[in-house]
Write an enzyme that holds these catalytic residues in place. Structure first.
Site, PDB file in Angstrom:
ATOM      1  N   GLY A  60       0.829  -1.188   0.000  1.00 25.62           N
ATOM      2  CA  GLY A  60       0.000   0.000   0.000  1.00 25.62           C
ATOM      3  C   GLY A  60       0.871   1.248   0.000  1.00 25.62           C
ATOM      4  N   GLN A 103       0.982  -2.223  -5.344  1.00 24.93           N
ATOM      5  CA  GLN A 103       0.312  -0.932  -5.497  1.00 24.93           C
ATOM      6  C   GLN A 103       1.370   0.165  -5.426  1.00 24.93           C
ATOM      7  OE1 GLN A 103      -1.831   1.485  -2.271  1.00 24.93           O
ATOM      8  NE2 GLN A 103      -3.460   0.202  -3.099  1.00 24.93           N
ATOM      9  N   HIS A 174      -4.294  10.061  -3.557  1.00 24.06           N
ATOM     10  CA  HIS A 174      -2.926  10.192  -4.026  1.00 24.06           C
ATOM     11  C   HIS A 174      -2.921  11.054  -5.304  1.00 24.06           C
ATOM     12  CE1 HIS A 174      -1.394   6.851  -1.324  1.00 24.06           C
ATOM     13  NE2 HIS A 174      -2.702   6.859  -1.140  1.00 24.06           N
ATOM     14  N   ARG A 222      -6.934   1.551  -8.449  1.00 27.21           N
ATOM     15  CA  ARG A 222      -7.781   1.646  -7.245  1.00 27.21           C
ATOM     16  C   ARG A 222      -8.173   3.109  -7.096  1.00 27.21           C
ATOM     17  NH1 ARG A 222      -9.164  -0.827  -2.368  1.00 27.21           N
ATOM     18  NH2 ARG A 222      -9.120   0.468  -0.496  1.00 27.21           N
TER      19      ARG A 222
END
Length: 257
Positions: A60, A103, A174, A222
């Site tokens: 993550g 990720q 993000h 995502r």
């Protein structure tokens, strides 16, 4: 579990098959002070693979840019020297029959300036991050945007070289999500304003990564589909984002947060 038989059916993407539809989403357990997959982190993910899960998405918020600093104690993927560590993890998980993805992220305004190399924080617009490092970023120009896209490409290439099955681009809050959300994007150029313009950065990242990795390497997203409680992306806009990305046709999957 008889009502959910599809969960245990194989899933094929780009000629590679996951043994079922159960997956572990990207997160930060805090096991990696070194910034790369160590023995504890590898053991943690191997145990999930031993348990029969089909896909593990690890790392993550794995940082791929020098100016993208971790505020959670996550992984880094900023140098070719990192590749052997990721290869060890991939082989351990795949050896137990599971697929594995990482990720990756550029955290944009969701960074701190007083750690790592103390570089200025950059984001779509000069809007302070309400959480995380509370940084007031500088607005990215087109050269900054091009460099960030190249960082994503380099990160995806390193994962492919390490033998992983795919990469997940995290949008959410993000950098891609900061372009997408009206909470953080006040731009008036081709990366701001309409939903299509705000989605442009993420599309360009996907296109560039897809072109840089093998055909059977998974590339997905995502993203947050509803920020309405904060005044950002509404549920209707979130559905439209999914439609536009589907129409775009580059992402192999959408992981809706």
């Amino acid at each position: 579990m008889t009502a959910y038989k599809a969960l245990f059916q194989p899933l094929e993407i780009r000629g590679k098959t996951a043994r079922n539809r159960l997956f572990s989403s990207g997160h930060v357990p805090g096991y990696t002070p070194e910034g790369y997959p160590n023995d504890r982190y590898i053991a943690y993910n191997r145990e999930k693979a031993k348990g029969g899960i089909g896909l593990i998405t690890f790392g993550g918020s794995t940082n791929i840019a020098r100016e993208s600093t971790s505020i959670f104690g996550g992984l880094n993927l900023r140098a070719d020297d990192d590749i052997p560590h990721y290869r060890r993890l991939a082989r351990a998980v795949q050896g137990e029959g599971a697929r594995i993805m990482c990720q990756i992220t550029h955290m944009g305004r969701h960074c701190r300036t007083d750690c790592a190399e103390w570089l200025p924080v950059a984001a779509p617009s000069q809007v302070r991050d309400p959480g995380g490092g509370r940084a007031l970023p500088r607005e990215m120009d087109e050269e900054d945007i091009a460099l960030a896209i190249q960082d994503y490409v380099t990160g995806a290439r390193r994962l492919a070289e390490a033998g992983l099955d795919g990469v997940e681009i995290i949008s959410s809050m993000h950098l891609p999500g900061q372009f997408l959300s009206t909470l953080s994007n006040r731009r008036t150029d081709g990366y701001g304003g309409s939903l299509e313009n705000r989605l442009r950065f993420l599309k360009e990242v996907l296109e560039a990564c897809r072109a840089a990795v093998p055909d059977d390497f998974w590339v997905g997203v995502r993203y947050t589909a509803d920020e309405s409680n904060e005044g950002g992306i509404s549920a209707d806009e979130g559905v439209e984002v999914a439609r536009l990305l589907g129409e775009h046709g580059v992402a192999d999957f959408l992981n809706v947060n």
